[in-house]
Design an enzyme around this catalytic site. Structure first.
Site, PDB file in Angstrom:
ATOM      1  N   CYS B  85      34.134 -28.109  47.865  1.00  0.00           N
ATOM      2  CA  CYS B  85      34.519 -27.077  46.892  1.00  0.00           C
ATOM      3  C   CYS B  85      34.039 -27.468  45.490  1.00  0.00           C
ATOM      4  O   CYS B  85      32.849 -27.457  45.234  1.00  0.00           O
ATOM      5  CB  CYS B  85      36.025 -26.838  46.967  1.00  0.00           C
ATOM      6  SG  CYS B  85      36.540 -25.310  46.160  1.00  0.00           S
ATOM      7  N   HIS B 194      37.452 -26.376  52.918  1.00  0.00           N
ATOM      8  CA  HIS B 194      38.188 -27.629  52.710  1.00  0.00           C
ATOM      9  C   HIS B 194      38.544 -28.316  54.032  1.00  0.00           C
ATOM     10  O   HIS B 194      39.663 -28.132  54.522  1.00  0.00           O
ATOM     11  CB  HIS B 194      39.486 -27.342  51.948  1.00  0.00           C
ATOM     12  CG  HIS B 194      39.270 -27.045  50.505  1.00  0.00           C
ATOM     13  ND1 HIS B 194      39.372 -28.007  49.523  1.00  0.00           N
ATOM     14  CD2 HIS B 194      38.947 -25.897  49.872  1.00  0.00           C
ATOM     15  CE1 HIS B 194      39.123 -27.462  48.344  1.00  0.00           C
ATOM     16  NE2 HIS B 194      38.872 -26.177  48.518  1.00  0.00           N
ATOM     17  N   GLU B 196      39.491 -31.255  54.485  1.00  0.00           N
ATOM     18  CA  GLU B 196      40.645 -32.148  54.311  1.00  0.00           C
ATOM     19  C   GLU B 196      41.966 -31.394  54.408  1.00  0.00           C
ATOM     20  O   GLU B 196      43.027 -32.021  54.484  1.00  0.00           O
ATOM     21  CB  GLU B 196      40.527 -32.916  52.979  1.00  0.00           C
ATOM     22  CG  GLU B 196      41.040 -32.205  51.736  1.00  0.00           C
ATOM     23  CD  GLU B 196      40.150 -31.056  51.258  1.00  0.00           C
ATOM     24  OE1 GLU B 196      39.134 -30.757  51.911  1.00  0.00           O
ATOM     25  OE2 GLU B 196      40.489 -30.441  50.221  1.00  0.00           O
TER      26      GLU B 196
END
Lengths: 81, 223
Positions: B85, B194, B196
């Site tokens: 991002c 994302h 994560e």
């Protein structure tokens, strides 16, 4: 004292959703003059005295390196008195 | 295996990235923007967020942080870097990756679970996926529309450097539905979604993102 102006615009081929949103809002307020709108940035850099050629060359470098992203934007450097 | 995560002023997902590395079995090492010390990490993650408030352009000021000068030199020598991002935006501003990320087509900040296709599994960050695998990972950004010149786009496509592509509907006007790319060498990867935030079912829509972090650990072991 003089002001060096750097104007940064998205390249014509890059989509400008902000400009499009402004263009769409104008007729809602009764303003029907705009065929299209592109939105950019303006930097006003104040320097002591008359800007020298060396200073302007440095501003060009800063415009290339930081103030604009040459991948998507163009810039113009001007001096305002 | 020591994997670093850089905290910039305004980073948001740094602790999530550190946690993903730990969950994958790695040693997560916090790195700080104001130091040029990479603390002997073997790979680095630039996390999501709004570094420097997204002032000027997303990633434009972070690019000149002391830690980035070390990362840029290392990346040019094959050091693995993943930008997520805002991290992806920093990588394009650093010219480690081509193109740029601009305001989403409809101007909305988009936050949703996004189906994606993994297209390049030759990078150290994606080697655990199978080519064409469909994954679901959240996107959350206002400036995620990938733009590049026609020449850059055809280079990316011809060289198979599109890593992730939006599946089904293009959420933000990205050219060629591009959600993530890699450099010519394959060590630098930037993705808007994302991974994560998709590492366990309790907190994410899937565990699909964890493979980014297990992939890098396996790649480093194999070196």
């Amino acid at each position: 004292m003089a002001t060096i102006i750097v104007e940064v615009m998205l390249k014509p081929e890059i989509l400008d959703p902000q400009g499009q949103a402004v263009a769409a809002a104008l007729p809602r307020l009764g303003f029907n003059f705009a065929q299209s709108v592109r939105q950019g940035k303006r930097f006003e850099i104040v320097v002591a005295g008359e800007p020298t050629h060396a200073q302007l060359a440095e501003v060009e470098q800063a415009a290339e390196k930081l103030l604009s992203n040459p991948v998507i934007e163009t810039y113009v450097v001007k001096v305002e008195k | 295996m020591r994997i670093g995560v850089v905290t910039f002023p305004g980073s948001l997902d740094d602790s999530s990235a550190l946690r993903a590395i730990r969950l994958a079995g790695g040693e997560a090492v916090p790195l700080f923007h104001a130091s040029d010390d990479l603390k002997e990490v073997q790979a680095v993650v630039l996390p999501g967020g709004f570094s420097y408030g997204d002032y000027l352009r997303c990633g434009a000021i972070s690019r000149f942080a002391p830690i980035m000068s070390s990362i840029i030199v290392a990346a040019e020598h094959g050091f693995p870097v993943l930008g997520i991002c805002n991290g992806f935006q920093i990588l394009t501003e650093s010219h480690l990756l081509p193109g740029a990320l601009i305001r989403n087509q409809d101007l909305h900040f988009i936050c949703k679970d996004q189906p994606l296709t993994v297209e390049n599994v030759n990078t150290p960050w994606t080697s655990g996926y199978t080519k064409g695998e469909r994954i679901v990972v959240p996107i959350k950004n206002g400036e995620g529309s990938f733009q590049a010149s026609a020449q850059t786009l055809s280079e990316l496509e011809d060289e198979g450097r599109v890593v992730l592509r939006y599946a089904d509907v293009n959420p933000n006007g990205s050219q060629n539905n591009i959600a993530g790319i890699t450099n010519a060498r394959g060590n630098v990867v930037g993705v808007m979604p994302h991974p994560e935030q998709a590492i366990e079912s309790l907190t994410g829509p899937s565990e699909d993102g964890l493979t980014f972090f297990t992939s890098i650990l396996h790649s480093l072991v194999g070196r």
